[in-house]
Design a protein around this motif. Structure first.
Motif, PDB file in Angstrom:
ATOM      1  N   ASP A 132       0.842  -1.198   0.000  1.00 29.49           N
ATOM      2  CA  ASP A 132       0.000   0.000   0.000  1.00 29.49           C
ATOM      3  C   ASP A 132       0.877   1.247   0.000  1.00 29.49           C
ATOM      4  N   MET A 133       0.537   2.184  -0.856  1.00 28.82           N
ATOM      5  CA  MET A 133       1.273   3.452  -0.941  1.00 28.82           C
ATOM      6  C   MET A 133       0.418   4.466  -1.685  1.00 28.82           C
ATOM      7  N   PRO A 134       0.724   5.749  -1.561  1.00 25.98           N
ATOM      8  CA  PRO A 134      -0.028   6.763  -2.318  1.00 25.98           C
ATOM      9  C   PRO A 134       0.096   6.527  -3.829  1.00 25.98           C
ATOM     10  N   ASP A 135      -0.954   6.827  -4.571  1.00 20.26           N
ATOM     11  CA  ASP A 135      -0.925   6.653  -6.027  1.00 20.26           C
ATOM     12  C   ASP A 135       0.217   7.440  -6.659  1.00 20.26           C
ATOM     13  N   GLU A 136       0.526   8.606  -6.085  1.00 19.91           N
ATOM     14  CA  GLU A 136       1.595   9.435  -6.643  1.00 19.91           C
ATOM     15  C   GLU A 136       2.943   8.709  -6.618  1.00 19.91           C
ATOM     16  N   VAL A 137       3.170   7.928  -5.577  1.00 21.12           N
ATOM     17  CA  VAL A 137       4.439   7.205  -5.462  1.00 21.12           C
ATOM     18  C   VAL A 137       4.501   6.081  -6.486  1.00 21.12           C
ATOM     19  N   ARG A 138       3.430   5.314  -6.613  1.00 17.36           N
ATOM     20  CA  ARG A 138       3.419   4.242  -7.604  1.00 17.36           C
ATOM     21  C   ARG A 138       3.536   4.814  -9.018  1.00 17.36           C
ATOM     22  N   ALA A 139       2.950   5.995  -9.217  1.00 12.60           N
ATOM     23  CA  ALA A 139       3.047   6.645 -10.524  1.00 12.60           C
ATOM     24  C   ALA A 139       4.501   6.987 -10.858  1.00 12.60           C
ATOM     25  N   LEU A 147       8.360  -0.966 -27.126  1.00  7.64           N
ATOM     26  CA  LEU A 147       7.761   0.369 -27.263  1.00  7.64           C
ATOM     27  C   LEU A 147       6.360   0.388 -26.663  1.00  7.64           C
ATOM     28  N   GLN A 148       5.567  -0.639 -26.948  1.00 14.90           N
ATOM     29  CA  GLN A 148       4.204  -0.696 -26.415  1.00 14.90           C
ATOM     30  C   GLN A 148       4.214  -0.834 -24.897  1.00 14.90           C
ATOM     31  N   THR A 149       5.189  -1.571 -24.368  1.00 20.03           N
ATOM     32  CA  THR A 149       5.302  -1.702 -22.910  1.00 20.03           C
ATOM     33  C   THR A 149       5.560  -0.345 -22.274  1.00 20.03           C
ATOM     34  N   GLY A 150       6.472   0.417 -22.896  1.00 18.14           N
ATOM     35  CA  GLY A 150       6.753   1.755 -22.391  1.00 18.14           C
ATOM     36  C   GLY A 150       5.527   2.646 -22.421  1.00 18.14           C
ATOM     37  N   ILE A 151       4.766   2.569 -23.508  1.00 14.43           N
ATOM     38  CA  ILE A 151       3.538   3.367 -23.641  1.00 14.43           C
ATOM     39  C   ILE A 151       2.523   2.976 -22.564  1.00 14.43           C
ATOM     40  N   ASP A 152       2.352   1.684 -22.362  1.00 13.95           N
ATOM     41  CA  ASP A 152       1.385   1.210 -21.362  1.00 13.95           C
ATOM     42  C   ASP A 152       1.775   1.668 -19.960  1.00 13.95           C
ATOM     43  N   LEU A 153       3.068   1.643 -19.661  1.00 14.45           N
ATOM     44  CA  LEU A 153       3.535   2.081 -18.345  1.00 14.45           C
ATOM     45  C   LEU A 153       3.299   3.577 -18.146  1.00 14.45           C
ATOM     46  N   LEU A 154       3.545   4.360 -19.178  1.00 11.49           N
ATOM     47  CA  LEU A 154       3.303   5.803 -19.084  1.00 11.49           C
ATOM     48  C   LEU A 154       1.818   6.091 -18.900  1.00 11.49           C
ATOM     49  N   LYS A 155       0.974   5.365 -19.624  1.00 14.62           N
ATOM     50  CA  LYS A 155      -0.474   5.561 -19.477  1.00 14.62           C
ATOM     51  C   LYS A 155      -0.919   5.245 -18.053  1.00 14.62           C
ATOM     52  N   ARG A 156      -0.366   4.168 -17.508  1.00 15.39           N
ATOM     53  CA  ARG A 156      -0.736   3.792 -16.141  1.00 15.39           C
ATOM     54  C   ARG A 156      -0.264   4.845 -15.143  1.00 15.39           C
ATOM     55  N   ALA A 157       0.947   5.380 -15.366  1.00 14.31           N
ATOM     56  CA  ALA A 157       1.457   6.426 -14.479  1.00 14.31           C
ATOM     57  C   ALA A 157       0.547   7.638 -14.487  1.00 14.31           C
ATOM     58  N   ILE A 158       0.082   8.026 -15.668  1.00 19.98           N
ATOM     59  CA  ILE A 158      -0.794   9.195 -15.801  1.00 19.98           C
ATOM     60  C   ILE A 158      -2.159   8.918 -15.176  1.00 19.98           C
ATOM     61  N   GLU A 159      -2.642   7.684 -15.300  1.00 17.73           N
ATOM     62  CA  GLU A 159      -3.909   7.315 -14.662  1.00 17.73           C
ATOM     63  C   GLU A 159      -3.807   7.452 -13.148  1.00 17.73           C
ATOM     64  N   LEU A 160      -2.667   7.042 -12.613  1.00 18.51           N
ATOM     65  CA  LEU A 160      -2.469   7.096 -11.166  1.00 18.51           C
ATOM     66  C   LEU A 160      -2.292   8.521 -10.662  1.00 18.51           C
ATOM     67  N   HIS A 161      -1.594   9.334 -11.486  1.00 17.82           N
ATOM     68  CA  HIS A 161      -1.333  10.726 -11.071  1.00 17.82           C
ATOM     69  C   HIS A 161      -1.219  11.586 -12.320  1.00 17.82           C
ATOM     70  N   ASP A 162      -2.243  12.350 -12.576  1.00 15.60           N
ATOM     71  CA  ASP A 162      -2.354  13.102 -13.828  1.00 15.60           C
ATOM     72  C   ASP A 162      -1.192  14.069 -14.042  1.00 15.60           C
ATOM     73  N   HIS A 163      -0.581  14.527 -12.956  1.00 14.16           N
ATOM     74  CA  HIS A 163       0.508  15.495 -13.086  1.00 14.16           C
ATOM     75  C   HIS A 163       1.878  14.849 -12.807  1.00 14.16           C
ATOM     76  N   CYS A 164       2.004  13.573 -13.145  1.00 12.20           N
ATOM     77  CA  CYS A 164       3.267  12.870 -12.886  1.00 12.20           C
ATOM     78  C   CYS A 164       4.397  13.334 -13.794  1.00 12.20           C
ATOM     79  N   GLY A 165       4.055  13.960 -14.935  1.00 12.61           N
ATOM     80  CA  GLY A 165       5.087  14.460 -15.830  1.00 12.61           C
ATOM     81  C   GLY A 165       5.357  13.571 -17.029  1.00 12.61           C
TER      82      GLY A 165
END
Length: 233
Positions: A163-170, A195-213
């Motif tokens: 368990d951790m804040p979404d921002e950290v997992r992002a 390439l698709q793996t990288g894209i999927d990871l970035l999408k998940r990061a943004i889902e977890l924290h919209d301002h993750c960068g």
């Protein structure tokens, strides 16, 4: 505390014996080798308090860590998960010193047994592990340097159910996404699916924290994917 090879071997064996005899829900307090190492830890922490430079502190920790290795090896080999502030602190020191593999080796034991960080930390252990690695990776990537992707993958696997804040997992997803995309372009598309793996990871990061960068990284990666796919229709 400079030890001979024989002394280091004995310390490892005694630490293993004590750790094996201590129940998971118990504390290591009162055991001779633990008390010895805890006293040393307190002395070393006082020494570190006199150092203002973060980089110098990391060098001092790297210098000190070898003195804890026999004890740590003993606990990891036979411990049953008793709360141990020496083990959790050494895990963090290994991260601070850039020994990511060594730190994660300790993290496996710490997370498996649910050890808590000392009271001065306000993060859960799983959160701390994920954030330490993620922030170091993002810092390296920002500076145009590589960070071991196997370390990030192992960290993500270890902390997946923590368990951790979404921002950290992002942060960790973002670092992993960037790691997968590193060096990829039209002339170097990477391995199949990379390439698709990288894209999927970035999408998940943004889902977890919209301002993750990660939005610009995602745009670049999706443009590259379209370019590599070629014209359609």
């Amino acid at each position: 505390m400079s030890l001979t090879l024989a002394q280091r071997t004995q310390l490892r064996k005694r630490a293993a014996q004590e750790a094996a005899l201590t129940a998971p829900t118990a504390l290591m307090d009162g055991l001779s080798n633990y008390e010895l190492m805890l006293a040393k830890l307190q002395q070393d922490q006082l020494r570190l308090q006199q150092v203002q430079s973060t980089q110098h502190k990391a060098l001092v920790k790297a210098e000190l860590l070898g003195e804890y290795k026999p004890y740590i090896d003993g606990v990891l080999s036979a411990g049953r998960g008793a709360q141990d502030d020496v083990v959790t602190t050494v895990m963090l020191w290994r991260f601070d010193a850039g020994d990511w593999t060594g730190g994660l080796d300790v993290a496996v034991y710490v997370l498996q047994h649910g050890l808590k960080m000392p009271n001065r930390f306000n993060r859960t252990t799983g959160c701390l592990v994920a954030e330490e690695v993620a922030e170091a990776a993002l810092k390296a990537q920002k500076a145009g340097e590589s960070f071991p992707i196997d370390v990030m993958v192992r960290t993500a696997d270890l902390t997946e159910k923590q368990d951790m804040p979404d921002e950290v997992r992002a942060k960790l997803k973002l670092a992993l996404g960037r790691g997968n995309l590193e060096g990829l372009d039209a002339t170097n598309p990477g391995q199949l699916g990379q390439l698709q793996t990288g894209i999927d990871l970035l999408k998940r990061a943004i889902e977890l924290h919209d301002h993750c960068g990660g939005k610009k990284d995602l745009e670049r990666a999706e443009r590259l994917l379209k370019k590599l796919a070629g014209p359609t229709g």
